[in-house]
Design an enzyme around this catalytic site. Sequence first.
Site, short mmCIF file in Angstrom:
data_model
loop_
_atom_site.label_atom_id
_atom_site.label_comp_id
_atom_site.label_asym_id
_atom_site.label_seq_id
_atom_site.Cartn_x
_atom_site.Cartn_y
_atom_site.Cartn_z
CB SER A 22 -12.89 -5.87 -0.41
OG SER A 22 -11.62 -5.36 -0.88
N PRO A 23 -14.99 -5.88 2.54
CG PRO A 23 -15.32 -5.30 4.98
CD PRO A 23 -14.24 -5.20 3.71
CG LEU A 24 -17.89 -1.78 3.59
CD1 LEU A 24 -17.72 -0.60 3.85
CD2 LEU A 24 -19.61 -2.03 3.98
N GLY A 25 -17.63 -4.81 -0.52
CA GLY A 25 -17.61 -4.73 -1.82
C GLY A 25 -16.75 -3.40 -2.64
NE ARG A 26 -11.97 -5.16 -4.86
CZ ARG A 26 -10.76 -5.09 -4.21
NH1 ARG A 26 -10.06 -3.92 -4.03
NH2 ARG A 26 -9.92 -6.28 -4.15
CE1 TYR A 70 -2.75 -3.26 0.25
CE2 TYR A 70 -3.40 -2.68 2.83
CZ TYR A 70 -3.47 -3.52 1.60
OH TYR A 70 -4.11 -4.68 1.78
CG PHE A 85 -21.20 -1.76 -6.08
CD1 PHE A 85 -22.33 -1.27 -6.08
CD2 PHE A 85 -20.50 -1.85 -7.33
CE1 PHE A 85 -23.30 -1.14 -7.06
CE2 PHE A 85 -21.37 -1.59 -8.56
CZ PHE A 85 -22.62 -1.34 -8.50
N GLY A 113 -24.24 1.95 -1.05
CA GLY A 113 -25.05 3.02 -1.81
C GLY A 113 -24.47 4.35 -2.57
CG HIS A 166 -0.41 -8.54 0.15
ND1 HIS A 166 -0.09 -7.32 0.33
CD2 HIS A 166 -1.64 -8.71 -0.09
CE1 HIS A 166 -1.35 -6.75 0.02
NE2 HIS A 166 -2.29 -7.33 -0.17
N1 LIG Z 1 -5.18 -9.04 1.25
C1 LIG Z 1 -5.50 -8.20 0.42
O1 LIG Z 1 -5.15 -8.64 -0.65
C2 LIG Z 1 -6.64 -7.16 0.43
C3 LIG Z 1 -7.21 -6.72 -0.85
C4 LIG Z 1 -8.12 -5.57 -0.54
C5 LIG Z 1 -8.11 -5.09 0.86
N2 LIG Z 1 -7.49 -5.58 1.71
C6 LIG Z 1 -7.81 -4.81 3.00
O2 LIG Z 1 -9.10 -4.70 3.17
C7 LIG Z 1 -9.31 -3.44 3.57
C8 LIG Z 1 -10.87 -3.28 3.27
O3 LIG Z 1 -11.03 -3.27 1.86
P1 LIG Z 1 -11.18 -2.40 0.85
O4 LIG Z 1 -10.85 -0.78 1.36
O5 LIG Z 1 -10.73 -2.69 -0.46
O6 LIG Z 1 -12.86 -2.03 0.48
P2 LIG Z 1 -14.24 -1.88 1.66
O7 LIG Z 1 -13.81 -1.64 2.99
O8 LIG Z 1 -15.14 -2.97 1.14
O9 LIG Z 1 -14.47 -0.52 0.94
C9 LIG Z 1 -13.87 0.62 1.06
C10 LIG Z 1 -14.56 1.91 -0.04
O10 LIG Z 1 -15.75 1.93 0.67
C11 LIG Z 1 -16.03 3.36 1.09
N3 LIG Z 1 -16.54 3.42 2.23
C12 LIG Z 1 -16.37 2.71 3.26
N4 LIG Z 1 -17.23 2.91 4.61
C13 LIG Z 1 -18.27 3.66 3.66
C14 LIG Z 1 -19.47 3.88 4.11
N5 LIG Z 1 -19.97 3.77 5.51
N6 LIG Z 1 -20.04 4.82 3.34
C15 LIG Z 1 -19.98 5.06 2.22
N7 LIG Z 1 -18.75 4.66 1.58
C16 LIG Z 1 -17.90 3.93 2.38
C17 LIG Z 1 -14.48 4.05 0.79
O11 LIG Z 1 -14.56 5.11 0.52
P3 LIG Z 1 -14.17 6.53 1.71
O12 LIG Z 1 -12.78 6.33 1.97
O13 LIG Z 1 -14.27 7.76 0.69
O14 LIG Z 1 -15.07 6.21 2.67
C18 LIG Z 1 -13.85 3.08 -0.02
O15 LIG Z 1 -13.84 3.40 -1.49
C19 LIG Z 1 -8.38 -2.65 3.09
O16 LIG Z 1 -8.14 -1.14 3.41
C20 LIG Z 1 -7.23 -3.46 3.07
O17 LIG Z 1 -6.44 -3.26 4.62
C21 LIG Z 1 -6.76 -6.62 1.69
#
Ligand SMILES: NC(=O)c1ccc[n+]([C@@H]2O[C@H](COP(=O)([O-])OP(=O)(O)OC[C@H]3O[C@@H](n4cnc5c(N)ncnc54)[C@H](OP(=O)(O)O)[C@@H]3O)[C@@H](O)[C@H]2O)c1
Length: 327
Positions: A206-210, A56, A212, A215, A128
């Site tokens: 990515s528990p919020l589907g990145r 990262y 998506f 909303g 990773h």
């Molecule tokens: N092991 C791996 O290969 C791997 C791969 C991917 C991710 N990860 C880890 O998993 C973590 C989480 O995954 P992720 O960041 O990919 O995806 P995520 O948590 O599913 O979603 C993140 C996205 O959602 C938005 N968001 C979060 N909370 C929100 C809310 N309450 N309302 C509206 N928008 C919201 C964020 O935007 P804003 O920032 O603008 O709020 C960001 O764009 C990463 O940070 C990383 O540490 C690991």
Amino acid sequence: MQHRTLGSQGLTVSAIGYGSMGLTMAYGPGDEQEGIAAIRHAHDLGVTFFDTAELYGFGTGSNEILVGKAVKDFRDEVVLATKFGFDLSVPREQLGRALNSRPDNIRKVTDNSLRYLGVDHIDVLYQHRVDPDVPIEDVAGTVKELIDAGKVKYFGLSEAGPQTIRKAHAVQPVSVLQTEYSLFERDVEQLFPVLDELGIGFVAYSPLGRGFITGTAKPAGEYDATDMRNIDPRWQPGNFEKNVDAVNRLSDLAAAQGITVSQLALAWLLTRGEHIVPIPGTRSPRRAEENTRAADITLSEADLAAIDEILPRGGFGARYAQMPTWI
Ligand SMILES: NC(=O)c1ccc[n+]([C@@H]2O[C@H](COP(=O)([O-])OP(=O)(O)OC[C@H]3O[C@@H](n4cnc5c(N)ncnc54)[C@H](OP(=O)(O)O)[C@@H]3O)[C@@H](O)[C@H]2O)c1
């Protein structure tokens, strides 16, 4: 905040953690001060599990440095997880594809991570991505050395398949597997029996589907040019509309409970097993609070049935343009 135990080696963390990836990559530019504020606010609300990675920071350590700064006043109260496994000497556009889990690189990356985070030990060290050129026994053996040396406490894998998990676990017990898991991504459930059998915890990335399943999704092309969602299959025409429709229906369900769709998505993950901890990522303190408060929500059987009816098998479109394979 409730706590959950991951694996059989004593790793205990808040039921909802925090992922820092978006502070420096993947979803457009972040703001350092807001990122630090988001981490500190999550901690104030009881989050004790913070996830970062060498990747990262694109080889500069920027993400780990930011996380280290944010937690400096309460480092001993929290669990810090970071990851090795890439060759970051390649051009930036190839980052994330070139792997390097050779023992010398693991040792070097770990020392860098300790320095960047400003800590004397890393709580969870993940590989990773599985590196097909390096036997997993050598990887596990190197992490074991680092644990014996006191630099690392627990061993994790990310995107690993059953054979790799078994072989690694035989050399150095694995405490946790981290892989994508959400209402949009259900394939990983096929790995859960192996985790149960071996007593290994699971971190849902990515528990919020990145983003998506919050909303707020916009069509591909409407994000910042550096935002990976422009090329994410779930955002492409055909899939996008179906995913929006599903999230709208989930949002109606959430609204009827007085919660947000993001909270519904996280609370659903917590019902999927006591061994599961989601790590949502956000650059905003307000959204960190919204996500963290999902740990207090209980979904009824009727809610779970309604969710299942809306998305019985996950979202539409693959989770990566170039899919990692579980080996
Ligand atoms: N092991 C791996 O290969 C791997 C791969 C991917 C991710 N990860 C880890 O998993 C973590 C989480 O995954 P992720 O960041 O990919 O995806 P995520 O948590 O599913 O979603 C993140 C996205 O959602 C938005 N968001 C979060 N909370 C929100 C809310 N309450 N309302 C509206 N928008 C919201 C964020 O935007 P804003 O920032 O603008 O709020 C960001 O764009 C990463 O940070 C990383 O540490 C690991």
